[in-house]
Design a protein around this motif. Structure first.
Motif, PDB file in Angstrom:
ATOM      1  N   GLU A 228      15.345  23.473  38.442  1.00  0.00           N
ATOM      2  CA  GLU A 228      16.565  24.283  37.351  1.00  0.00           C
ATOM      3  C   GLU A 228      16.549  26.376  38.466  1.00  0.00           C
ATOM      4  O   GLU A 228      17.463  26.754  38.285  1.00  0.00           O
ATOM      5  CB  GLU A 228      15.597  25.032  36.154  1.00  0.00           C
ATOM      6  CG  GLU A 228      15.651  23.803  35.091  1.00  0.00           C
ATOM      7  CD  GLU A 228      15.025  24.395  33.597  1.00  0.00           C
ATOM      8  OE1 GLU A 228      14.353  25.169  34.114  1.00  0.00           O
ATOM      9  OE2 GLU A 228      14.676  23.232  33.299  1.00  0.00           O
ATOM     10  N   ARG A 229      15.510  26.111  39.170  1.00  0.00           N
ATOM     11  CA  ARG A 229      15.992  28.004  39.424  1.00  0.00           C
ATOM     12  C   ARG A 229      16.269  28.114  41.168  1.00  0.00           C
ATOM     13  O   ARG A 229      17.088  28.555  41.583  1.00  0.00           O
ATOM     14  CB  ARG A 229      14.441  28.503  40.213  1.00  0.00           C
ATOM     15  CG  ARG A 229      13.785  29.825  38.993  1.00  0.00           C
ATOM     16  CD  ARG A 229      12.705  29.043  37.994  1.00  0.00           C
ATOM     17  NE  ARG A 229      12.596  29.765  36.531  1.00  0.00           N
ATOM     18  CZ  ARG A 229      12.624  28.437  35.702  1.00  0.00           C
ATOM     19  NH1 ARG A 229      13.331  27.005  36.038  1.00  0.00           N
ATOM     20  NH2 ARG A 229      12.603  29.003  34.112  1.00  0.00           N
ATOM     21  N   LEU A 230      16.728  26.920  41.433  1.00  0.00           N
ATOM     22  CA  LEU A 230      16.564  25.714  43.030  1.00  0.00           C
ATOM     23  C   LEU A 230      18.107  25.861  42.307  1.00  0.00           C
ATOM     24  O   LEU A 230      18.373  24.573  43.354  1.00  0.00           O
ATOM     25  CB  LEU A 230      16.142  25.975  44.061  1.00  0.00           C
ATOM     26  CG  LEU A 230      15.275  27.369  44.081  1.00  0.00           C
ATOM     27  CD1 LEU A 230      14.840  26.652  45.249  1.00  0.00           C
ATOM     28  CD2 LEU A 230      15.948  28.014  45.110  1.00  0.00           C
TER      29      LEU A 230
ATOM     30  N   LEU B 100      11.789  30.511  46.700  1.00  0.00           N
ATOM     31  CA  LEU B 100      10.588  30.018  45.611  1.00  0.00           C
ATOM     32  C   LEU B 100       9.294  30.261  46.261  1.00  0.00           C
ATOM     33  O   LEU B 100       9.260  29.511  47.266  1.00  0.00           O
ATOM     34  CB  LEU B 100      11.660  29.135  44.315  1.00  0.00           C
ATOM     35  CG  LEU B 100      10.010  28.553  43.532  1.00  0.00           C
ATOM     36  CD1 LEU B 100      11.025  28.199  42.144  1.00  0.00           C
ATOM     37  CD2 LEU B 100       9.034  27.796  43.505  1.00  0.00           C
TER      38      LEU B 100
ATOM     39  N   GLU C 121      16.581  35.537  46.715  1.00  0.00           N
ATOM     40  CA  GLU C 121      17.416  34.650  45.777  1.00  0.00           C
ATOM     41  C   GLU C 121      18.021  32.935  44.898  1.00  0.00           C
ATOM     42  O   GLU C 121      17.015  32.441  44.221  1.00  0.00           O
ATOM     43  CB  GLU C 121      18.467  35.166  44.728  1.00  0.00           C
ATOM     44  CG  GLU C 121      18.656  36.438  44.357  1.00  0.00           C
ATOM     45  CD  GLU C 121      19.464  37.004  45.390  1.00  0.00           C
ATOM     46  OE1 GLU C 121      19.928  38.148  45.298  1.00  0.00           O
ATOM     47  OE2 GLU C 121      19.441  36.889  46.722  1.00  0.00           O
ATOM     48  N   ARG C 122      17.332  32.781  46.433  1.00  0.00           N
ATOM     49  CA  ARG C 122      17.635  31.034  46.528  1.00  0.00           C
ATOM     50  C   ARG C 122      15.865  31.078  47.403  1.00  0.00           C
ATOM     51  O   ARG C 122      15.820  29.645  47.897  1.00  0.00           O
ATOM     52  CB  ARG C 122      18.290  30.576  47.312  1.00  0.00           C
ATOM     53  CG  ARG C 122      19.904  30.613  46.911  1.00  0.00           C
ATOM     54  CD  ARG C 122      20.684  30.031  45.822  1.00  0.00           C
ATOM     55  NE  ARG C 122      20.616  28.845  46.244  1.00  0.00           N
ATOM     56  CZ  ARG C 122      20.356  26.955  45.510  1.00  0.00           C
ATOM     57  NH1 ARG C 122      20.376  27.792  44.605  1.00  0.00           N
ATOM     58  NH2 ARG C 122      20.849  26.347  46.335  1.00  0.00           N
TER      59      ARG C 122
ATOM     60  N   ASN D 144      11.213  42.038  41.044  1.00  0.00           N
ATOM     61  CA  ASN D 144      11.013  41.290  40.260  1.00  0.00           C
ATOM     62  C   ASN D 144       9.629  41.105  39.349  1.00  0.00           C
ATOM     63  O   ASN D 144       9.158  40.051  39.012  1.00  0.00           O
ATOM     64  CB  ASN D 144       9.808  40.832  41.559  1.00  0.00           C
ATOM     65  CG  ASN D 144      10.156  39.466  43.139  1.00  0.00           C
ATOM     66  OD1 ASN D 144      11.123  38.815  42.677  1.00  0.00           O
ATOM     67  ND2 ASN D 144      10.254  40.431  44.033  1.00  0.00           N
TER      68      ASN D 144
ATOM     69  N   ALA E 204      13.680  33.752  43.538  1.00  0.00           N
ATOM     70  CA  ALA E 204      14.176  32.559  42.504  1.00  0.00           C
ATOM     71  C   ALA E 204      12.585  31.870  41.084  1.00  0.00           C
ATOM     72  O   ALA E 204      12.662  31.969  40.690  1.00  0.00           O
ATOM     73  CB  ALA E 204      14.491  31.318  43.459  1.00  0.00           C
ATOM     74  N   GLY E 205      11.576  32.484  41.268  1.00  0.00           N
ATOM     75  CA  GLY E 205      10.190  32.129  40.372  1.00  0.00           C
ATOM     76  C   GLY E 205       9.153  32.061  41.716  1.00  0.00           C
ATOM     77  O   GLY E 205       9.277  31.652  42.650  1.00  0.00           O
TER      78      GLY E 205
ATOM     79  N   LEU F 266       9.877  37.905  36.965  1.00  0.00           N
ATOM     80  CA  LEU F 266       9.781  36.653  37.771  1.00  0.00           C
ATOM     81  C   LEU F 266       9.943  35.911  36.704  1.00  0.00           C
ATOM     82  O   LEU F 266       8.647  35.839  35.816  1.00  0.00           O
ATOM     83  CB  LEU F 266       8.985  37.037  38.882  1.00  0.00           C
ATOM     84  CG  LEU F 266       8.916  36.073  39.901  1.00  0.00           C
ATOM     85  CD1 LEU F 266      10.235  36.706  40.592  1.00  0.00           C
ATOM     86  CD2 LEU F 266       8.194  36.703  41.027  1.00  0.00           C
ATOM     87  N   GLU F 267      10.023  34.754  36.978  1.00  0.00           N
ATOM     88  CA  GLU F 267       9.908  33.743  36.480  1.00  0.00           C
ATOM     89  C   GLU F 267       8.243  32.273  36.540  1.00  0.00           C
ATOM     90  O   GLU F 267       8.836  33.095  37.962  1.00  0.00           O
ATOM     91  CB  GLU F 267      11.373  32.924  35.689  1.00  0.00           C
ATOM     92  CG  GLU F 267      11.852  32.952  34.752  1.00  0.00           C
ATOM     93  CD  GLU F 267      12.666  32.522  34.256  1.00  0.00           C
ATOM     94  OE1 GLU F 267      13.091  31.664  33.856  1.00  0.00           O
ATOM     95  OE2 GLU F 267      14.358  33.156  33.800  1.00  0.00           O
TER      96      GLU F 267
ATOM     97  N   PHE G 153      11.076  22.039  37.358  1.00  0.00           N
ATOM     98  CA  PHE G 153      10.952  24.265  37.293  1.00  0.00           C
ATOM     99  C   PHE G 153      11.803  24.738  38.671  1.00  0.00           C
ATOM    100  O   PHE G 153      13.012  25.738  38.580  1.00  0.00           O
ATOM    101  CB  PHE G 153      10.120  24.895  37.255  1.00  0.00           C
ATOM    102  CG  PHE G 153      10.288  26.281  37.314  1.00  0.00           C
ATOM    103  CD1 PHE G 153      10.018  27.069  36.143  1.00  0.00           C
ATOM    104  CD2 PHE G 153       9.495  26.757  38.992  1.00  0.00           C
ATOM    105  CE1 PHE G 153       9.966  28.460  36.801  1.00  0.00           C
ATOM    106  CE2 PHE G 153       9.578  27.882  38.387  1.00  0.00           C
ATOM    107  CZ  PHE G 153       9.710  29.151  37.377  1.00  0.00           C
TER     108      PHE G 153
END
Length: 230
Positions: free
Chosen positions: A224-226, A118, A115-116, A164, A141-142, A167-168, A221
Motif C-alpha cells: 500500500e505504501r510502495l 520504507l 517517499e519510496r 515524518n 514511506a512508512g 509517519l505511518e 502494508f
C-alpha cells in the motif's frame, strides 16, 4: 574488540526486483542474527509480481553483549540490563541510526525517492528504525516495527522531524513474547500515537518471532505504501 564508529559502513544483502527498482525497503534484524535472518522473507509478503522494490538486509556490527556473558555477536547495541528503561543505550542507538542513515543516503543517491523508501526492523532492529524514522529529515514511506520497543520514548515529542511527524507505522507483537514483553509494544504504540503517528497495531499468538500471518499483513502494508507505479 575495536570501537564501533558511526562512519563504519554496514555490510548487507541486496535483493533486486526483475525490473529496475524504484522503491526500497531496508530491514534490520534482531540481536544475534544477521541480514540472512530476514533475506528469505520477500517471497512470503504476497507483493505484486511486478513490484519494483529493492530489499536491503544489513548486518549489524559484531560486539560483546553483556547479558549474553560478553559473547561477541551481531547487535545494534549492547544490552546491559533487561530493564526496558535502560535496555537500549542512547549513545549506541545513535551510532547505529547514523550507520543506517548512510544506507538510506546511498539509496537516495541511486535514484530512490525518500517517499519510496520504507524502514523495517525486528526487536533490536525495530528499536533503531523507530528511533531513526521519525527524526529523518526527508519524508519516508512508512515503518514496519516487529516485536520491539522505544529507546527513551520521552525524547520523541521534541526530536521528531516535521517531515515524518505523521509517519505511518505497522506494529506487530506476539502476545506470548517473553523477550520483549507485550506491554513494551503497547507503550511504544501509545507514544507513537500521542506524537501524531498513525499506528496499525496487530497482535499475534506467538512468542518472540514473526508468524506467516504477520508477514502477510506486513506485505499488505508495504504494498500500500510502495505501490506499483504505472
Amino acid at each position: 574488540m575495536s570501537t564501533i564508529n558511526a562512519t563504519d559502513s554496514l555490510d548487507y544483502i541486496e535483493l533486486n526486483p526483475e525490473q529496475e527498482a524504484d522503491a526500497c525497503v531496508i530491514w534490520l534484524h534482531g540481536l544475534g542474527d544477521s541480514g540472512e535472518g530476514f533475506a528469505g522473507v520477500p517471497p512470503y509478503l504476497g507483493l505484486p509480481e511486478e513490484h519494483r522494490i529493492r530489499f536491503i538486509f544489513p548486518h549489524a556490527p559484531e560486539r560483546p553483549v553483556t547479558i549474553n556473558a560478553g559473547y561477541i555477536m551481531r547487535a545494534w547495541y549492547d544490552i546491559k540490563s533487561l530493564d526496558l528503561e535502560g535496555r537500549a543505550p542512547l549513545d549506541e542507538v545513535l551510532v547505529s541510526c547514523e550507520q543506517v542513515t548512510h544506507l538510506i543516503e546511498q539509496q537516495l543517491a541511486k535514484g530512490i525517492p525518500s517517499e519510496r523508501l520504507l524502514l523495517a526492523g525486528f526487536s533490536q532492529g525495530g528499536v533503531i528504525t523507530l528511533h531513526l524514522a521519525p527524526r529523518f529529515k526527508k519524508p519516508l514511506a512508512g515503518v514496519v516495527a516487529l516485536s520491539t520497543y522505544l529507546c527513551q520514548p520521552e525524547l520523541m515529542a521534541t526530536e521528531q522531524a516535521p517531515e515524518n511527524s505523521t509517519l505511518e507505522v505497522f506494529f506487530g507483537h506476539g502476545s506470548q513474547d517473553d523477550v520483549v514483553p507485550y506491554i513494551a509494544g503497547q507503550h511504544a504504540v501509545e507514544t507513537l500515537t500521542q506524537n501524531g503517528h498513525k499506528v496499525d497495531f496487530q497482535t499475534y499468538p506467538v512468542a518472540h518471532t514473526v508468524s506467516m500471518e504477520e508477514l502477510e499483513a506486513v506485505g499488505k502494508f508495504i504494498a500500500e505504501r510502495l505501490p506499483v507505479l504505472s
